[in-house]
Write a protein that holds these residues in place. Structure first.
Motif, PDB file in Angstrom:
ATOM      1  N   GLY A  83     -22.930 -19.498  61.916  1.00  0.00           N
ATOM      2  CA  GLY A  83     -23.671 -18.529  62.729  1.00  0.00           C
ATOM      3  C   GLY A  83     -24.138 -19.090  64.065  1.00  0.00           C
ATOM      4  O   GLY A  83     -24.334 -20.302  64.226  1.00  0.00           O
ATOM      5  N   LYS A 127     -22.866  -8.763  58.165  1.00  0.00           N
ATOM      6  CA  LYS A 127     -22.540  -9.922  57.308  1.00  0.00           C
ATOM      7  C   LYS A 127     -22.296  -9.450  55.869  1.00  0.00           C
ATOM      8  O   LYS A 127     -21.302  -9.811  55.246  1.00  0.00           O
ATOM      9  N   GLY A 157     -28.309  -8.357  62.149  1.00  0.00           N
ATOM     10  CA  GLY A 157     -27.064  -9.099  61.893  1.00  0.00           C
ATOM     11  C   GLY A 157     -26.713  -9.236  60.419  1.00  0.00           C
ATOM     12  O   GLY A 157     -25.565  -9.534  60.065  1.00  0.00           O
ATOM     13  N   LEU A 176     -32.718 -12.653  51.975  1.00  0.00           N
ATOM     14  CA  LEU A 176     -34.126 -12.855  51.619  1.00  0.00           C
ATOM     15  C   LEU A 176     -34.853 -11.516  51.465  1.00  0.00           C
ATOM     16  O   LEU A 176     -34.523 -10.542  52.146  1.00  0.00           O
ATOM     17  N   LYS A 209     -17.732 -19.545  57.924  1.00  0.00           N
ATOM     18  CA  LYS A 209     -18.240 -18.969  59.168  1.00  0.00           C
ATOM     19  C   LYS A 209     -19.571 -19.626  59.495  1.00  0.00           C
ATOM     20  O   LYS A 209     -20.445 -19.742  58.634  1.00  0.00           O
ATOM     21  N   HIS A 251     -31.554  -5.988  57.696  1.00  0.00           N
ATOM     22  CA  HIS A 251     -31.368  -5.283  58.969  1.00  0.00           C
ATOM     23  C   HIS A 251     -30.565  -6.154  59.928  1.00  0.00           C
ATOM     24  O   HIS A 251     -30.128  -7.252  59.580  1.00  0.00           O
ATOM     25  N   ASN A 256     -27.011 -18.864  65.456  1.00  0.00           N
ATOM     26  CA  ASN A 256     -28.340 -19.496  65.483  1.00  0.00           C
ATOM     27  C   ASN A 256     -28.258 -20.974  65.128  1.00  0.00           C
ATOM     28  O   ASN A 256     -29.057 -21.773  65.613  1.00  0.00           O
ATOM     29  N   VAL A 259     -35.381  -4.033  54.520  1.00  0.00           N
ATOM     30  CA  VAL A 259     -35.523  -5.457  54.156  1.00  0.00           C
ATOM     31  C   VAL A 259     -34.315  -6.199  54.716  1.00  0.00           C
ATOM     32  O   VAL A 259     -34.402  -7.341  55.170  1.00  0.00           O
ATOM     33  N   GLU A 283     -37.527 -11.923  55.379  1.00  0.00           N
ATOM     34  CA  GLU A 283     -36.601 -12.723  56.182  1.00  0.00           C
ATOM     35  C   GLU A 283     -37.227 -13.972  56.790  1.00  0.00           C
ATOM     36  O   GLU A 283     -36.530 -14.864  57.265  1.00  0.00           O
ATOM     37  N   ASP A 343     -28.789 -19.306  59.508  1.00  0.00           N
ATOM     38  CA  ASP A 343     -30.074 -19.998  59.645  1.00  0.00           C
ATOM     39  C   ASP A 343     -31.092 -19.619  58.581  1.00  0.00           C
ATOM     40  O   ASP A 343     -32.279 -19.863  58.745  1.00  0.00           O
ATOM     41  N   ARG A 344     -30.665 -19.004  57.500  1.00  0.00           N
ATOM     42  CA  ARG A 344     -31.577 -18.629  56.419  1.00  0.00           C
ATOM     43  C   ARG A 344     -31.000 -19.134  55.094  1.00  0.00           C
ATOM     44  O   ARG A 344     -29.804 -19.364  54.979  1.00  0.00           O
TER      45      ARG A 344
HETATM   46  N1  LIG Z   1     -32.983  -9.726  54.364  1.00  0.00           N
HETATM   47  C1  LIG Z   1     -32.633 -10.657  55.241  1.00  0.00           C
HETATM   48  N2  LIG Z   1     -32.449 -11.940  54.850  1.00  0.00           N
HETATM   49  C2  LIG Z   1     -32.116 -12.893  55.722  1.00  0.00           C
HETATM   50  N3  LIG Z   1     -31.933 -12.670  57.055  1.00  0.00           N
HETATM   51  C3  LIG Z   1     -32.092 -11.414  57.509  1.00  0.00           C
HETATM   52  C4  LIG Z   1     -32.445 -10.357  56.615  1.00  0.00           C
HETATM   53  N4  LIG Z   1     -32.501  -9.217  57.350  1.00  0.00           N
HETATM   54  C5  LIG Z   1     -32.241  -9.553  58.592  1.00  0.00           C
HETATM   55  N5  LIG Z   1     -31.988 -10.867  58.733  1.00  0.00           N
HETATM   56  C6  LIG Z   1     -31.687 -11.512  59.992  1.00  0.00           C
HETATM   57  O1  LIG Z   1     -30.300 -11.651  60.081  1.00  0.00           O
HETATM   58  C7  LIG Z   1     -30.020 -12.878  60.774  1.00  0.00           C
HETATM   59  C8  LIG Z   1     -28.615 -13.303  60.464  1.00  0.00           C
HETATM   60  O2  LIG Z   1     -27.722 -12.460  61.140  1.00  0.00           O
HETATM   61  P1  LIG Z   1     -27.017 -12.999  62.453  1.00  0.00           P
HETATM   62  O3  LIG Z   1     -28.047 -13.399  63.469  1.00  0.00           O
HETATM   63  O4  LIG Z   1     -25.993 -12.032  62.883  1.00  0.00           O
HETATM   64  O5  LIG Z   1     -26.340 -14.281  61.824  1.00  0.00           O
HETATM   65  P2  LIG Z   1     -25.486 -15.423  62.464  1.00  0.00           P
HETATM   66  O6  LIG Z   1     -26.430 -16.523  62.797  1.00  0.00           O
HETATM   67  O7  LIG Z   1     -24.529 -15.762  61.392  1.00  0.00           O
HETATM   68  O8  LIG Z   1     -24.835 -14.836  63.677  1.00  0.00           O
HETATM   69  C9  LIG Z   1     -31.085 -13.823  60.292  1.00  0.00           C
HETATM   70  O9  LIG Z   1     -31.303 -14.860  61.215  1.00  0.00           O
HETATM   71  C10 LIG Z   1     -32.303 -12.899  60.137  1.00  0.00           C
HETATM   72  O10 LIG Z   1     -33.056 -12.895  61.316  1.00  0.00           O
END
Ligand SMILES: Nc1ncnc2c1ncn2[C@@H]1O[C@H](COP(=O)(O)OP(=O)(O)O)[C@@H](O)[C@H]1O
Ligand SMILES: CC(=O)N[C@@H](CCC(=O)OP(=O)(O)O)C(=O)O
Length: 266
Positions: A9, A222, A218, A188, A7, A216, A11, A214, A191, A183-184
């Motif tokens: 994302g 996931k 999206g 984390l 999958k 939240h 971002n 910590v 984040e 994008d991470r």
């Molecule tokens: N603990 C965490 N670790 C990493 N990312 C987090 C965390 N909590 C919230 N996020 C947020 O969740 C986002 C990923 O979810 P989402 O935007 O739905 O992903 P995708 O890019 O796959 O659609 C990250 O970009 C970040 O901003």
């Protein structure tokens, strides 16, 4: 068959260079593979330019009729076709699909509860025969976040859920590994800091970190989808940066590996 369900994302897709780097890596991956994508960031941006304010609840989009038109155009049209065209350029034959194409992902409109999500679909069936047939011909299915209810209604379904459900259904007869590239560096503690990576996470740690906010937005769907996949027979679930996917498929961590307490891995 051993199948990788990957999958990507929204971002990452939103940055052409990162998207292109990912697609090159996807094309180079050995074995059977399926790509699932959303594109939430672009849908929100295009929606806003048309005067539609995005409304998200726990990482899921409230989808009224106008929003459904936007997400269909963005996910099934622009993004899906751009991804397929780039994969072709990298020598990877691919076919772009919504859930309606080949009846590959059927869903039902989510019943109205405390929240009315509008035209959001919960997956009820996956055409795994079609997917197995395509991948056995070295054609990678590229599936977007639009599903259908087999009564003519398109529905918007979270792309992480589609990836998890497709992985789960295929896992009934194949070995399936599920990779969430975003994008991470993974899950984390902070984040904004990729150095704060949690290399392994289970249900208990997840619940605690969700309670402490910590984890939240999206990251909630996931991780819920990741655990669901493990509970239903998916072999391995990983999340992290697209540039680390080639390591993850070789079983090297370089991101967060999801483990289930229910299956006694600890
Ligand atoms: N603990 C965490 N670790 C990493 N990312 C987090 C965390 N909590 C919230 N996020 C947020 O969740 C986002 C990923 O979810 P989402 O935007 O739905 O992903 P995708 O890019 O796959 O659609 C990250 O970009 C970040 O901003
Ligand atoms: C119902 C629901 O939330 N659908 C998602 C589908 C797209 C998606 O999941 O895209 P990302 O992977 O970029 O987040 C949405 O419209 O945002």
């Amino acid at each position: 068959m051993e199948i990788s369900v990957i999958k990507i994302g929204g971002n990452v897709i939103d940055h052409p260079e990162k998207a292109s780097e990912f697609l090159r890596a996807f094309a180079a991956l050995p074995g059977y593979k399926i790509l699932i994508h959303g594109g939430g960031v672009l849908a929100s941006r295009i929606g806003k330019s048309l005067g539609i304010t995005p409304q998200m609840v726990d990482g899921r989009r409230i989808t009224d009729a106008k929003t459904l038109e936007v997400v269909t155009m963005v996910y099934a049209g622009l993004i899906n076709k751009q991804l397929v065209a780039q994969l072709q350029a990298f020598g990877q034959n691919a076919i772009g699909m919504t859930g309606a194409d080949g009846n590959v992902v059927q869903s039902v409109k989510r019943p109205v509860g405390a929240i009315d999500y509008g035209f959001v679909g919960d997956v009820v069936a996956v055409n795994t025969d079609l997917l197995a047939s395509l991948i056995s011909q070295s054609i990678a299915p590229v599936i977007c976040a639009i599903t259908h209810n087999k009564q003519g209604q398109l529905l918007n379904t979270n792309a992480d859920t589609i990836a998890s459900t497709i992985a789960t259904e295929l896992a009934k007869s194949h070995t399936v590994n599920l990779f969430f590239c975003f994008d991470r560096a993974g899950v984390l503690m902070d984040e904004k800091n990729d150095e704060s990576l949690i290399p392994l996470i289970n249900e208990d740690i997840y619940e605690e970190l969700k309670r402490d906010k910590v984890i939240h937005s999206g990251m909630i769907p996931k991780l819920e989808n990741a655990f669901e996949a493990l509970h239903k027979g998916v072999n391995h679930v990983w999340m992290g940066l697209p540039e680390n996917l080639h390591l993850a498929v070789k079983g090297k961590n370089a991101g967060t590996t999801i483990q289930s307490l229910k299956y006694g891995l600890f």
